[in-house]
Design an enzyme around this catalytic site. Structure first.
Site, mmCIF file in Angstrom:
data_model
loop_
_atom_site.group_PDB
_atom_site.id
_atom_site.type_symbol
_atom_site.label_atom_id
_atom_site.label_comp_id
_atom_site.label_asym_id
_atom_site.label_seq_id
_atom_site.Cartn_x
_atom_site.Cartn_y
_atom_site.Cartn_z
ATOM 1 N N ASP A 105 57.951 26.587 1.582
ATOM 2 C CA ASP A 105 57.648 26.790 0.166
ATOM 3 C C ASP A 105 58.403 25.739 -0.635
ATOM 4 O OD1 ASP A 105 60.284 27.606 0.226
ATOM 5 O OD2 ASP A 105 59.905 29.633 -0.494
ATOM 6 N N LYS A 145 51.195 28.630 4.260
ATOM 7 C CA LYS A 145 52.557 29.116 4.015
ATOM 8 C C LYS A 145 52.627 30.630 4.102
ATOM 9 C CE LYS A 145 54.380 30.175 0.247
ATOM 10 N NZ LYS A 145 54.808 31.422 -0.482
#
Length: 260
Positions: free
Chosen positions: A213, A194
């Site tokens: 996220d 991420k």
């Protein structure tokens, strides 16, 4: 119409502060001062790059307006993807792990005011650069923790050492395709999938990156169920292609406004 204030405050960028209707945004060695949404001070050519004025967002806008499962994102189409200095993106998104936007921004600002260089002063605001990699490499864990870095202190110090020593080339990801650039970034301590995607999208202009996220994981439910965040990202990249990163930021804006 482009909205620089919405864009700066959208969560993709952390090196800014505000005083009434004035905003100071710092990107690398450039400082931009805005008043009532207009950029009134700062290098014009650098501002054009930072605010991504050369990119045509018309295709993405048409996609949003025409797709039934995207058209509610139209109110955010005045947003752009900022072109951040890679070091800004690396530091900001390493700090983003298990953190919130207010604390990330406060730590970035405090790091800059304590260990960076003064760049400019205007309209009651003072701009400071982030400490350079060689400066951050010499900071102690205690110094970073005192500014809110928390457990990420060791990552910042290790990454700064790697960059300062030439073991990691901040400019090399520009030359790589998305998948190879992601692998390269994930060599860095504190950089998982991420965080790597965030750095690629916001620091290197890889608009086919799609960071997932907690906010985006919830936002993606509009498209169906995904067995993992990687699967959600793969779906978005396959469907939206080079507009994936921009759609991600619209989804992020919408999901946060729904829940906060």
């Amino acid at each position: 119409m482009f909205d620089p204030v919405m864009t700066i405050k959208s969560g993709q960028f952390h090196h800014w502060e505000e005083e009434k209707d004035r905003i100071c945004a710092v990107n690398g060695k450039d400082a931009f001062f805005l008043k009532a949404g207009e950029c009134i001070s700062g290098d014009r050519a650098a501002a054009e790059i930072f605010f991504d004025e050369g990119h045509d967002y018309a295709r993405a806008a048409e996609l949003v307006r025409s797709a039934e499962d995207l058209k509610d994102l139209a109110p955010y189409l005045s947003l752009r993807i900022l072109k951040q200095d890679p070091w800004e993106a690396v530091v900001g998104f390493i700090l983003s792990s298990n953190n919130n936007l207010f604390r990330i921004r406060k730590t970035v600002l405090d790091l800059s005011k304590n260990y960076g260089n003064k760049l400019a002063e205007a309209h009651g605001l003072v701009a400071y650069s982030l400490p350079a990699p060689e400066v951050m490499a010499d900071l102690s864990s205690d110094a970073l923790r005192a500014l809110g870095a928390g457990y990420r202190d060791k990552y910042l110090i290790e990454v700064a050492h790697m960059v300062a020593a030439g073991e990691f080339d901040l400019h090399w990801p520009y030359e790589l395709a998305y998948n190879e650039a992601k692998k390269y970034l994930m060599q860095l301590p504190g950089v998982g999938p991420k965080v790597a995607d965030c750095i690629l999208l916001f620091g290197y202009g890889k608009k086919d990156a799609f960071p997932v996220d907690v906010w985006i994981a919830r936002a993606m439910k509009r498209f169906g169920e995904f067995k993992s965040r990687e699967a959600a990202s793969d779906y978005a990249i396959e469907r939206f292609g080079e507009d994936a990163g921009y759609i991600q930021q619209l989804l992020f804006m919408d999901q946060r406004r729904r829940e906060t």
